[in-house]
Design a protein around this motif. Structure first.
Motif, PDB file in Angstrom:
ATOM      1  N   ILE A  61       0.838  -1.204   0.000  1.00  0.00           N
ATOM      2  CA  ILE A  61       0.000   0.000   0.000  1.00  0.00           C
ATOM      3  C   ILE A  61       0.872   1.253   0.000  1.00  0.00           C
ATOM      4  O   ILE A  61       0.572   2.244  -0.663  1.00  0.00           O
ATOM      5  CB  ILE A  61      -0.956  -0.009   1.222  1.00  0.00           C
ATOM      6  CG1 ILE A  61      -2.009  -1.112   1.067  1.00  0.00           C
ATOM      7  CG2 ILE A  61      -1.639   1.353   1.392  1.00  0.00           C
ATOM      8  CD1 ILE A  61      -2.851  -1.345   2.318  1.00  0.00           C
ATOM      9  N   LEU A  62       1.974   1.190   0.738  1.00  0.00           N
ATOM     10  CA  LEU A  62       2.868   2.339   0.885  1.00  0.00           C
ATOM     11  C   LEU A  62       4.028   2.333  -0.118  1.00  0.00           C
ATOM     12  O   LEU A  62       4.838   3.258  -0.127  1.00  0.00           O
ATOM     13  CB  LEU A  62       3.440   2.364   2.302  1.00  0.00           C
ATOM     14  CG  LEU A  62       2.458   2.697   3.423  1.00  0.00           C
ATOM     15  CD1 LEU A  62       3.032   2.297   4.775  1.00  0.00           C
ATOM     16  CD2 LEU A  62       2.101   4.184   3.411  1.00  0.00           C
ATOM     17  N   ASN A  63       4.114   1.257  -0.915  1.00  0.00           N
ATOM     18  CA  ASN A  63       5.213   1.107  -1.874  1.00  0.00           C
ATOM     19  C   ASN A  63       6.572   1.113  -1.167  1.00  0.00           C
ATOM     20  O   ASN A  63       7.510   1.807  -1.567  1.00  0.00           O
ATOM     21  CB  ASN A  63       5.164   2.221  -2.934  1.00  0.00           C
ATOM     22  CG  ASN A  63       6.013   1.890  -4.147  1.00  0.00           C
ATOM     23  OD1 ASN A  63       6.252   0.726  -4.465  1.00  0.00           O
ATOM     24  ND2 ASN A  63       6.488   2.924  -4.823  1.00  0.00           N
ATOM     25  N   ILE A  64       6.660   0.312  -0.098  1.00  0.00           N
ATOM     26  CA  ILE A  64       7.898   0.171   0.667  1.00  0.00           C
ATOM     27  C   ILE A  64       8.474  -1.213   0.398  1.00  0.00           C
ATOM     28  O   ILE A  64       7.778  -2.222   0.526  1.00  0.00           O
ATOM     29  CB  ILE A  64       7.638   0.344   2.181  1.00  0.00           C
ATOM     30  CG1 ILE A  64       7.228   1.787   2.485  1.00  0.00           C
ATOM     31  CG2 ILE A  64       8.881  -0.030   2.987  1.00  0.00           C
ATOM     32  CD1 ILE A  64       6.858   2.007   3.931  1.00  0.00           C
ATOM     33  N   SER A  65       9.748  -1.282   0.051  1.00  0.00           N
ATOM     34  CA  SER A  65      10.372  -2.564  -0.288  1.00  0.00           C
ATOM     35  C   SER A  65      10.602  -3.410   0.960  1.00  0.00           C
ATOM     36  O   SER A  65      10.677  -2.898   2.083  1.00  0.00           O
ATOM     37  CB  SER A  65      11.703  -2.332  -1.000  1.00  0.00           C
ATOM     38  OG  SER A  65      12.631  -1.733  -0.106  1.00  0.00           O
ATOM     39  N   ASN A  66      10.749  -4.696   0.770  1.00  0.00           N
ATOM     40  CA  ASN A  66      10.926  -5.630   1.876  1.00  0.00           C
ATOM     41  C   ASN A  66      12.280  -5.501   2.563  1.00  0.00           C
ATOM     42  O   ASN A  66      12.455  -5.992   3.678  1.00  0.00           O
ATOM     43  CB  ASN A  66      10.743  -7.072   1.394  1.00  0.00           C
ATOM     44  CG  ASN A  66       9.284  -7.416   1.167  1.00  0.00           C
ATOM     45  OD1 ASN A  66       8.403  -6.875   1.828  1.00  0.00           O
ATOM     46  ND2 ASN A  66       9.021  -8.318   0.230  1.00  0.00           N
TER      47      ASN A  66
END
Length: 399
Positions: A61-66
């Motif tokens: 949802i936030l476009n944050i990578s793992n």
């Protein structure tokens, strides 16, 4: 006193992601209480209000990578902050003095629990050590907003944390120490959380029944919610639409017991009366009370007695929404502030789910069927924390 208006709000809870999803669930009696899917615990048989997204989905949802270290508490907070800032049309280039005040208690603890052995045995998860404390979560959430945050702080007063964030924000605006305040709270489920409440023997093994004679306890929840507050003059100056007013708020502490409310609800009574004085309102002006209403034997009777002291035989409509969301503890005030604003602006009162029989000592029954098309001008919402740290906020239609 400065007219404080709300120009934005954001929320994520067991009811879903966003203001619209929340309103739809409340209007259609859709509870978010159910079996836990994401928290790994031996107490998974207890129902809870778990946000219906995994950490990976929240990252998407936030476009944050793992490969970016972040806690669930911070993920939830970032999502709510993003929605609130967008609704308020906050401009990253603005030179306004923006304060960010977030309430939380668990902080990054759910990751510390998960990776504790890694901290001891290897260095694979060491980045999460720095994200354990509450202030680190607030800092991580604030990074979602690239604008001019000139002040940020964290409040941790248990279940009144998010409401107290709003109260501090109001003080900053009234004393001209900030132009805009983003205030609320965030909390995720953790084993510490669940085990602690289980030890207190106040968890219900079934969906909770606020204000019911046969209530047994609460269902824990998680979520995040923030509101954007500013003076009416400042909102008008920047062309922002005012949703409603924060007309009054107050915090009181009766210090009756570490975890129990006083029998007559002294702290709750004082908080509600002080909020009414702050708003310049009389008890008869309140149209609806969004109660703290946890479903525990102690809280509901104590809060009910406090409301009887405030309102007498002219009790406004009352309901608890914790049978929808669970009890998001430190985020509860944020979640229920947004819910209260929704009731005010969309003219409805959500049902108090799972109610069957009135508590003998109380003179009222909660609203049992959702009421739509009702005229609401002033809504009071309660958030009461351990140690008798009790807070009330009043939201009103724009005059």
């Amino acid at each position: 006193m400065t007219d404080i208006v709300i120009t934005g709000m954001g929320i994520i809870s067991a009811l879903g992601h966003g203001v619209e999803a929340t309103a739809e669930a409340l209007l259609h009696h859709r509870s978010g209480i159910g079996k836990m899917r994401f928290l790994k615990t031996k107490h998974a048989d207890h129902p809870a209000g778990e946000v219906p997204f995994s950490d990976e989905q929240l990252r998407d949802i936030l476009n944050i990578s793992n490969d970016f270290a972040i806690t669930r508490t911070s993920l939830l907070g970032r999502i709510a902050l993003k929605e609130a800032a967008e609704m308020a049309t906050l401009n990253e280039e603005s030179d306004a003095r923006i304060a960010f005040i977030s309430g939380t208690t668990v902080g990054g603890m759910e990751k510390s629990e998960q990776f504790y052995r890694d901290f001891l045995e290897n260095d694979d998860r060491n980045e999460y050590i720095a994200l354990h404390d509450c202030g680190a979560c607030t800092d991580m959430i604030a990074k979602e907003f690239a604008g001019n945050i000139s002040m940020q702080t964290t409040i941790s007063t248990a279940c009144s944390s998010a409401a107290n964030a709003v109260i501090l924000g109001a003080d900053l605006l009234r004393t001209n120490r900030a132009d805009i305040v983003i205030a609320g709270g965030t909390e995720c489920l953790s084993k510490f959380h669940l085990d602690g409440f289980n030890t207190l023997m106040i968890l219900d093994s079934e969906p909770c029944k606020p204000f019911d004679k046969a209530r047994k306890g609460l269902n824990l929840g998680e979520g995040a919610a923030y509101i954007v507050m500013e003076s009416r003059a400042h909102a008008e100056q920047r062309g922002a639409k005012a949703i409603c007013q924060l007309s009054g708020c107050a915090n009181r502490c009766d210090a009756f017991h570490q975890t129990a409310s006083s029998p007559e609800g002294e702290g709750a009574y004082q908080a509600m009366m002080a909020a009414l004085r702050d708003a310049g309102l009389q008890p008869a002006d309140i149209d609806y009370v969004n109660a703290h209403g946890t479903g525990t034997p102690n809280n509901d009777e104590s809060e009910g007695r406090a409301m009887m002291r405030v309102f007498g035989n002219q009790m406004p409509m009352v309901s608890s929404t914790k049978a929808y969301t669970g009890h998001p503890t430190s985020a509860a005030g944020g979640v229920e502030n947004v819910i209260s604003i929704l009731t005010l602006t969309r003219n409805f009162v959500p049902a108090n789910l799972n109610f069957t029989e009135k508590i003998d000592s109380l003179n009222f029954t909660p609203v049992t069927e959702t009421k739509t098309g009702v005229q609401l001008n002033h809504v009071l919402t309660n958030s009461f924390g351990f140690g008798g740290n009790d807070s009330s906020c009043i939201f009103s239609k724009i005059k």
